[in-house]
Design an enzyme around this catalytic site. Sequence first.
Site, PDB file in Angstrom:
ATOM      1  N   GLY A 270      69.149  79.346  -0.630  1.00  0.00           N
ATOM      2  CA  GLY A 270      68.507  79.567   0.662  1.00  0.00           C
ATOM      3  C   GLY A 270      69.419  79.268   1.840  1.00  0.00           C
ATOM      4  O   GLY A 270      68.973  79.333   2.983  1.00  0.00           O
ATOM      5  N   ASP A 271      70.660  78.901   1.579  1.00  0.00           N
ATOM      6  CA  ASP A 271      71.582  78.658   2.693  1.00  0.00           C
ATOM      7  C   ASP A 271      72.987  79.060   2.243  1.00  0.00           C
ATOM      8  O   ASP A 271      73.142  79.708   1.202  1.00  0.00           O
ATOM      9  CB  ASP A 271      71.478  77.197   3.163  1.00  0.00           C
ATOM     10  CG  ASP A 271      71.747  77.056   4.660  1.00  0.00           C
ATOM     11  OD1 ASP A 271      72.639  77.752   5.172  1.00  0.00           O
ATOM     12  OD2 ASP A 271      71.062  76.246   5.318  1.00  0.00           O
ATOM     13  N   ASP A 272      74.010  78.683   3.026  1.00  0.00           N
ATOM     14  CA  ASP A 272      75.368  79.141   2.729  1.00  0.00           C
ATOM     15  C   ASP A 272      75.782  78.786   1.292  1.00  0.00           C
ATOM     16  O   ASP A 272      75.537  77.671   0.826  1.00  0.00           O
ATOM     17  CB  ASP A 272      76.349  78.497   3.708  1.00  0.00           C
ATOM     18  CG  ASP A 272      75.991  78.814   5.165  1.00  0.00           C
ATOM     19  OD1 ASP A 272      75.523  79.942   5.430  1.00  0.00           O
ATOM     20  OD2 ASP A 272      76.170  77.931   6.018  1.00  0.00           O
TER      21      ASP A 272
END
Length: 493
Positions: A270-272
């Site tokens: 859900g993120d980098d």
Amino acid sequence: MAQPCTSSATSTLLPVTPARLRKMMLWTVLGVICFLGRAAECRRGRISDSFEYSAISCRAHTASITDFGGVGDGQTLNTKAFQEAVHQLSQYGPDGGAQLFVPAGRWLTGSFNLTSHFTLFLHKDAVLLASQDITDWPVIDPLPSYGRGRDAAGGRYISLIFGTNLTDVVVAGENGTIDGQGDLWWQQFHKKKLKYTRPYLIEIMHSNNIQISNLTLLNSPSWNVHPVYSSNIIVQGITILAPVTSPNTDGINPDSCTNTRIEDCYIVSGDDCVAVKSGWDEYGIAYGMPTKQLAIRRLTCISPYSATIALGSEMSGGIQDVRAEDIVAVGTESGVRIKTAVGRGGYVKDIYVRGMTLHTMKWAFWMTGNYGSHPDTHYDPKAVPAIQGVNYRDVVADNVTMAARLEGISGDPFTGICISNVTIGMARKAKKVPWTCADIEGISSSVTPPPCGQLADQGPEKAAGMCDFPEDPLPIDTVEIKKCSYSATNYYV
Ligand SMILES: *[C@@H]1O[C@H](CO)[C@@H](O)[C@H](O)[C@H]1NC(C)=O
Ligand SMILES: *[C@@H]1O[C@H](CO)[C@@H](O)[C@H](O)[C@H]1NC(C)=O
Ligand SMILES: *[C@@H]1O[C@H](CO)[C@@H](O)[C@H](O)[C@H]1NC(C)=O
Ligand SMILES: *[C@@H]1O[C@H](CO)[C@@H](O)[C@H](O)[C@H]1NC(C)=O
Ligand SMILES: *[C@@H]1O[C@H](CO)[C@@H](O)[C@H](O)[C@H]1NC(C)=O
Ligand SMILES: *[C@@H]1O[C@H](CO)[C@@H](O)[C@H](O)[C@H]1NC(C)=O
């Protein structure tokens, strides 16, 4: 796996804990039964496990978590067993070190710390399950280079697997699993109910000679792997999976680290997927510890709302000499993204990316000079970051909405950008203007669609002279990897 009852392998570890003694006695009883010819009984009695694996160091001593009373039934809390195991095994540090084996099973646990000259090794069917009881997560100080927790001011919940001031640590497996069961934390985060910053799955601080390899990390409460203030780090063969909508489930975040390689990782989050960091505004500037000499190779990333590789946004201690190669991203927001802001100070320089294959992206390249996101209002508005020497080459992308959005800082342009041999296939619903550029300077060569005027095509010779990928190895590439083995009999009843 079950051994005939005549085999005589034993675990070599010395401390005889009560749990271990009970199992040994039981085994002796079972052994007698076996001796009397009832083979079925002895098959329940023990399992011999043996593996070979590659590591920076092998260990002289061996134990299993079951030797310390661990129970892999998915329900018994094993925090004490892990803490006791590490405590006991830490005594072998000066004597060849120790490896702690986690057999097949589901091992519920709260946080525990690692020790030096130590290997934690997970069987392929071992699952460490993070406790859902918040009291199993002690609170520790915020990172000095951040000044506060990221989710809330003040302290932060300690990571599931934590180590500080260590040397020579291996966390490895044959793709065994660490499941953060993060849903509870994500909900608390969304409801703004967190008192402290969420825990990470693995955090290693102030340490050197670290290997984290061949593991599957599921549903971290927040970041997955966070080496910070450390050096000589290998992260290899890690699969990271979290819902693409889960908050801040960054994959691997080298933070104020020197000499790191991240290889063969597959990340859906859900993120980098990889976020390179070095502290936040005035705290990061004061701490002054950069991330440098970082190689990222053979990374596959799926993260629809974030970057494949992000540099920042916390980069106040500086980021220098990053080399990324053979990167694949599918359905990800951007390829490489630089995030910074006025007040960050620090620098991002000598960044090299070669060989990216991107499918279905919003932006192939993205640089953001006004990311904002400050720890507090005390940042210095005169502390502007220096972004210099950013090289992207040999990139093929398709179904891209915008080729690039490159926005430096007014009065503080991002310079020395070189983009060469890049072919970006635009999506049917692409933006009319494929490149937007402001406050940046650089050159390009053989780029389609043609870049903005700030990156005018200067031909392949100039680009070759200016933008070549470094060919010298990093010190972390010359580390000797040994073949280690684990072999022991574990007593199960
Ligand atoms: C991880 O597993 C792969 C595939 O089994 C193996 O080639 C590699 O050496 C392992 N890495 C380490 C560091 O053990
Ligand atoms: C683990 O390390 C942290 C930080 O040094 C410390 O606060 C905590 O008490 C340690 N936990 C155990 C079980 O030793
Ligand atoms: C760990 O190392 C850091 C940096 O060298 C040092 O400031 C800190 O006091 C050390 N902590 C312990 C518990 O030794
Ligand atoms: C490791 O496990 C994950 C999750 O089960 C799986 O997707 C991946 O293919 C496995 N990797 C290897 C090298 O076996
Ligand atoms: C251009 O990039 C492709 C991969 O995208 C690579 O195969 C090719 O060798 C590169 N050409 C040059 C001249 O470097
Ligand atoms: C292209 O991207 C869009 C989303 O931007 C997606 O819906 C579509 O399936 C993609 N097409 C292909 C061929 O991958």
